[in-house]
Each structure stands twice: as C-alpha cells, then as structure tokens.
Motif scaffolding. Structure first.
Motif, short mmCIF file in Angstrom:
data_model
loop_
_atom_site.label_atom_id
_atom_site.label_comp_id
_atom_site.label_asym_id
_atom_site.label_seq_id
_atom_site.Cartn_x
_atom_site.Cartn_y
_atom_site.Cartn_z
N THR A 76 0.52 -1.23 0.44
CA THR A 76 -0.13 0.30 0.49
C THR A 76 0.79 1.20 -0.56
N ALA A 139 -7.88 -0.80 3.74
CA ALA A 139 -8.50 -0.15 1.93
C ALA A 139 -9.19 1.19 2.62
N ALA A 202 -14.09 -0.08 0.44
CA ALA A 202 -13.16 -1.06 0.73
C ALA A 202 -12.86 -2.70 0.27
N MET A 205 -11.27 -1.42 -3.15
CA MET A 205 -9.63 -1.21 -2.34
C MET A 205 -8.88 -2.75 -1.99
N GLY A 206 -9.54 -3.42 -1.09
CA GLY A 206 -8.51 -4.31 -0.46
C GLY A 206 -7.92 -5.20 -1.87
#
Length: 265
Positions: A76, A139, A202, A205-206
């Motif tokens: 990330t 996320a 989330a 994005m995760g």
C-alpha cells in the motif's frame, strides 16, 4: 433568517474546503475533520481498547496476522509513493493484533491500527484468505472512511439546524413531524447508503492491495461465501450498513478480471 443565511454560507464554505479524492477509485469525498484530529482521537480509543483486550496466545495465527498485515501495508505504501501520495504515509503507524474474541470480525482504526478476532480465523485457511480481510481493513484506513463518516454526521447536524430554522415559526406538531422525517431521510438517504458505499469501496481497494502484495484475489469469492454461510439472518440491504452477501460477491466477481489484469505482478 439571518442565522439561516449564515448557516448556509458556512455550509457552502465547508463543502468547498473539504473536497478530497479517494485513492484508486477516484471518488470525490467530503472531509471536514482534519487528519490530526481523527488520528489523535482514534489512537486514544485504540490504546484504551488494547489495554483491556486479551491478545491471542496462538503464536502461529498471531504471526500470520502480522505477516500478512505487514506485506499488505508495504504494498500500500509503495502504491502511495508511486502515485504522488507519499505525504499520506505519515498518517500510518501500522499495527496488527490478533485478539481472543469469538466474534467473526475484524476492524481498523484510522492510522492503520488493525485488529483481527480469533473467531474470524476459524474461517481462514490460508494467507491469501486472511489477505482478503486485512486488505479490506487497510482500504478503510487509506480511503479515510472514518473521517468521511464523521464529516457526514457534521453535515447531518447542519441540516437539522437549517430545518429547525425553517420550521421555527410553525406549530410544535409540524416541528415534530419535520424532525422525524428528516431523521429518517438522513439515516436511510445518506448515512446508510454511504456506509454501504464505503464497504463496497473497501472490498475493491482491498482486492487491489492484496494483489499488489502478491496474494491471490480469486480466493475472495470463496471466502465471502463462507462468511455468508455463517452469517445467519440479515436485514434488508437498504436498512443495512453493509451490502448484502449476494451483492458483495457479485461485485467482487465483476471486478476480479480487471484487478488481476492491471495489478497482478
């Protein structure tokens, strides 16, 4: 009316000042609370929680949570650096804990404080499956969903104040009805849908973050199916802060090909 005009002007100024963009998705969001305020408050809450929580005695599972967490956090941060958002990294002091609790759950505090409950680990059979959960929680932190929720509550309060100004010269019965209708409208028209949007965002994005970290995002479908099978009854989706299991799984299936094509090493 002067008070109403001032409130409207202040509201417009807040909206202009608080506009931000979510990494990866590009969604515009409104952040009216400073990062420092959110991080300070959340760190206090987290420290209070950790003092009272009982950390897991399962060394293997604890190591698994830390291993997967650090790997996703590293991926990330690499993404943030590569995309002109290196300044955001200072907001994170990553920490990953496994807690003795039978709940099938996990949570993330702003600043990257992530907690996984032992109950969830009963459904986890690999690092890849754990990465689905950890990526989702990371996320939430990166997208600043907690800040956005706080900002929505601030806006809801401003809306209530404006409504009170508009009906201040009406009967008490009208004021009561107006307040009730506004409350329902704010809850189901803004607060809950935004919560569902946060969860779906989330999820996406995760999946990206776990893929960047070298984990297999394909396991997400099977993992959420296991979660769904153990969730029991559920409330209607429009009244829930989370998308329905069927919606979540369908959305994940739809996003997987694009994520693998773009982000898989």
């Amino acid at each position: 009316m002067k008070h109403l005009h001032f409130t409207l002007l202040l509201l417009a100024a807040l909206l202009l000042a608080g506009c931000s963009t979510v990494p990866l998705t590009g969604r515009k969001q409104m952040l009216l609370v400073s990062d420092s305020e959110v991080l300070s408050s959340s760190l206090t809450q987290y420290n209070d929680y950790i003092k009272s929580a009982k950390k897991s005695a399962n060394a293997a599972q604890t190591a698994m949570v830390v291993r997967v967490g650090k790997k996703i956090a590293s991926a990330t941060e690499s993404y943030l650096r590569a995309n002109g958002m290196a300044s955001e990294i200072q907001n994170f002091a990553w920490e990953f804990n496994l807690i003795q609790d039978p709940q099938v759950n996990a949570f993330c505090m702003p600043g990257g404080k992530i907690v996984v409950y032992e109950g969830l680990m009963k459904l986890v059979s690999s690092d890849d499956e754990l990465a689905v959960v950890v990526g989702h929680e990371v996320a939430h932190a990166v997208a600043k969903h907690s800040n956005e929720r706080l900002s929505q509550q601030v806006m809801a309060q401003y809306g209530a104040n404006i409504l009170n100004s508009l009906v201040s010269d009406k009967s008490s019965a009208v004021q009561k009805v107006a307040g009730t209708v506004y409350g329902i409208g704010a809850q189901y028209g803004m607060m809950l849908p935004f919560s569902r949007k946060h969860e779906s965002e989330a999820d996406y994005m995760g999946l990206v973050f776990m893929t960047m970290a070298g984990y297999n995002p394909d396991v997400a479908v099977g993992f959420w199916q296991k979660m769904s099978a153990g969730s029991g009854g559920s409330v209607p989706e429009f009244m829930s802060t989370h998308p329905s299991d069927a919606t979540r799984i369908a959305d994940i299936r739809k996003e997987l090909p694009g994520i693998k094509a773009k982000y898989r090493k």
